[in-house]
Design an enzyme around this catalytic site. Sequence first.
Site, mmCIF file in Angstrom:
data_model
loop_
_atom_site.group_PDB
_atom_site.id
_atom_site.type_symbol
_atom_site.label_atom_id
_atom_site.label_comp_id
_atom_site.label_asym_id
_atom_site.label_seq_id
_atom_site.Cartn_x
_atom_site.Cartn_y
_atom_site.Cartn_z
ATOM 1 N N HIS A 59 0.869 -1.040 -0.067
ATOM 2 C CA HIS A 59 -0.049 0.092 -0.059
ATOM 3 C C HIS A 59 0.806 1.236 0.070
ATOM 4 O O HIS A 59 1.610 1.560 1.037
ATOM 5 C CB HIS A 59 -0.853 -0.087 1.215
ATOM 6 C CG HIS A 59 -1.617 -1.225 1.159
ATOM 7 N ND1 HIS A 59 -3.176 -1.175 0.492
ATOM 8 C CD2 HIS A 59 -1.475 -2.451 1.923
ATOM 9 C CE1 HIS A 59 -3.735 -2.128 1.011
ATOM 10 N NE2 HIS A 59 -2.770 -2.977 1.667
ATOM 11 N N ARG A 61 -0.333 4.557 -0.640
ATOM 12 C CA ARG A 61 -1.113 5.456 -0.042
ATOM 13 C C ARG A 61 -1.366 6.799 -1.062
ATOM 14 O O ARG A 61 -1.835 7.830 -0.421
ATOM 15 C CB ARG A 61 -0.628 5.855 1.221
ATOM 16 C CG ARG A 61 -0.682 4.675 2.474
ATOM 17 C CD ARG A 61 -2.110 4.392 2.707
ATOM 18 N NE ARG A 61 -1.911 3.142 4.083
ATOM 19 C CZ ARG A 61 -2.745 2.141 3.887
ATOM 20 N NH1 ARG A 61 -3.355 1.823 2.656
ATOM 21 N NH2 ARG A 61 -2.425 1.519 4.949
ATOM 22 N N HIS A 176 -8.191 -10.488 -1.250
ATOM 23 C CA HIS A 176 -8.380 -10.547 0.099
ATOM 24 C C HIS A 176 -9.637 -11.265 0.526
ATOM 25 O O HIS A 176 -10.767 -11.033 0.241
ATOM 26 C CB HIS A 176 -8.302 -9.038 0.725
ATOM 27 C CG HIS A 176 -8.947 -8.658 1.945
ATOM 28 N ND1 HIS A 176 -8.042 -7.997 2.803
ATOM 29 C CD2 HIS A 176 -10.074 -9.093 2.695
ATOM 30 C CE1 HIS A 176 -8.722 -7.846 4.135
ATOM 31 N NE2 HIS A 176 -9.746 -8.433 4.027
ATOM 32 N N ASP A 302 1.837 -7.001 2.641
ATOM 33 C CA ASP A 302 1.020 -6.159 2.990
ATOM 34 C C ASP A 302 1.324 -5.017 3.796
ATOM 35 O O ASP A 302 0.752 -4.406 4.753
ATOM 36 C CB ASP A 302 -0.078 -7.013 3.963
ATOM 37 C CG ASP A 302 -1.476 -6.223 4.083
ATOM 38 O OD1 ASP A 302 -1.489 -5.202 3.415
ATOM 39 O OD2 ASP A 302 -2.199 -6.727 4.748
ATOM 40 N N PHE A 320 -6.512 -1.058 10.764
ATOM 41 C CA PHE A 320 -5.646 -2.356 10.553
ATOM 42 C C PHE A 320 -4.395 -2.071 9.876
ATOM 43 O O PHE A 320 -4.496 -1.231 8.484
ATOM 44 C CB PHE A 320 -6.596 -3.347 9.962
ATOM 45 C CG PHE A 320 -7.849 -3.756 10.434
ATOM 46 C CD1 PHE A 320 -7.554 -4.548 11.545
ATOM 47 C CD2 PHE A 320 -9.001 -3.132 10.136
ATOM 48 C CE1 PHE A 320 -8.724 -5.353 12.186
ATOM 49 C CE2 PHE A 320 -10.096 -3.923 10.767
ATOM 50 C CZ PHE A 320 -9.831 -4.833 11.805
HETATM 51 O O1 DOR Z 1 -4.121 -4.553 7.749
HETATM 52 C C1 DOR Z 1 -4.454 -4.508 6.378
HETATM 53 N N1 DOR Z 1 -4.276 -3.202 5.991
HETATM 54 N N2 DOR Z 1 -5.241 -5.160 5.827
HETATM 55 C C2 DOR Z 1 -5.999 -4.698 4.660
HETATM 56 O O2 DOR Z 1 -6.480 -5.753 4.108
HETATM 57 C C3 DOR Z 1 -5.737 -3.427 4.281
HETATM 58 C C4 DOR Z 1 -4.497 -2.703 4.734
HETATM 59 C C5 DOR Z 1 -4.581 -1.046 4.573
HETATM 60 O O3 DOR Z 1 -4.887 -0.745 3.745
HETATM 61 O O4 DOR Z 1 -4.350 -0.637 5.667
HETATM 62 ZN ZN ZN Z 2 -5.961 -7.332 2.614
#
Ligand code: DOR
Ligand code: ZN
Length: 423
Positions: A59, A61, A176, A302, A320
């Site tokens: 990610h 961002r 996912h 991830d 998360f």
């Molecule tokens: O822990 C996670 N963070 N799991 C996800 O599926 C998305 C990700 C996020 O984009 O922060």
């Molecule tokens: Zn995920």
Amino acid sequence: MNYILKNARIIDPGRSVDTIGDIGIENGVIADPGKIKDAETVDLTGKVLTPGFIDIHVHLRQPGNTTAETIASGTAAAAAGGFTSVVAMPNTSPAADTAGAIEYLRQTAARTGVVRVLPCGCMTKNYSGQEMAGIGSLKSAGVVALSDDGKCIQDHALMRHVVEYAKSFELPILDHCEDNFLAAGGVMNEGKWSVLLGINGMTGAAEELMIARNIILSRQFNWPIHMQHVSVKESVGLIRKARAEGIMVTGEATPHHLSLTDECIRTYDTNYKMNPPLRSEEDRQALIQGVADGTITAIATDHAPHTVTAKLVEFDHAPFGIVGLETALSVTYTELVASGIMQLPEYIKRLTTGPADILRMKGYDLAEGKNADITIFDPDAEYVIDPACFKSKSRNTPFGGKKVRGRNFMTFVGGKLVYELGK
Ligand code: DOR
Ligand code: ZN
């Protein structure tokens, strides 16, 4: 700049090479070291040299949350971690669900990125699981895969149509796997620790169920579906059985699911909060076994940056995710190779040819003439992880202060030295 990289242990899984030798880089590609003129020579005695690591789950961002990460900082973190290509998840804001969004990503990555950014497009508009995204135009814009990561399409008929479209446009699906009804309200693994801590749990069955759904769809339409961040024992079992039957499913494991369990949450530290959540020791052992025996063919981070302020709240309310690019090699090398569970060449596959195969990339190796995407690491270096040294803009890691073995030393992308330890 041309280079002659000498005396390294060269592990090149695509060509079944494991030898001590030299590699040349000339004009950005792998070349015969005996024939290169005007090269800088680097002695790599004791180091391991491999094709550049590929992280299929990152990610970045940008656009949307550039306080947490940007393409510049995220790719710098990738380079520091030994990753020469990253697949950028589309759950940005706006989401990467149109050709324009992919074009923005590609242009920004070309301008500011230091490693290759492989765009991934949404399966559904705004990854909301309601209506299919324009998959044909995403393909024309250059996506390498489709994912609604962060969420999971609940409507099986819609998922079925996505699989059919993905097949006609030859795009792998990275899913996912989470059933929203079963996972609803949970913020950690459902088990002994969620009961003891009084925190709402999410059952592993939420993942298992969607993995079973995906195996059925993959079989029915004969198209690969890749399961992101596999976390429970039963999922590993389902994938193992499906693969033995010739169904084209694959799975990835994250460094955190391979090294940590839900017991860590007794500290209430929000850097142990991610989705899927840390599971039981039994799950962790099953995942390690899956990686070791080749049921799980990729390690993926991830990498999910979140700001300090976002994470500095009660466990229930924290977002998360944790960062992973700069700790993945050390954490997994320590857990899987230094521990004696895996041999080095097999482990290197999980970071190179394994992910390359999932992306349907052919010939990912160090043959002469190939792009000089190279990772060099020191398998004997021991150090303590210090998040203050991260290139990532975010520091949300549970691994700060952890003593690890195996450290990235140099990263080359297209023959350019994009990271050197200590520089
Ligand atoms: O822990 C996670 N963070 N799991 C996800 O599926 C998305 C990700 C996020 O984009 O922060
Ligand atoms: Zn995920």
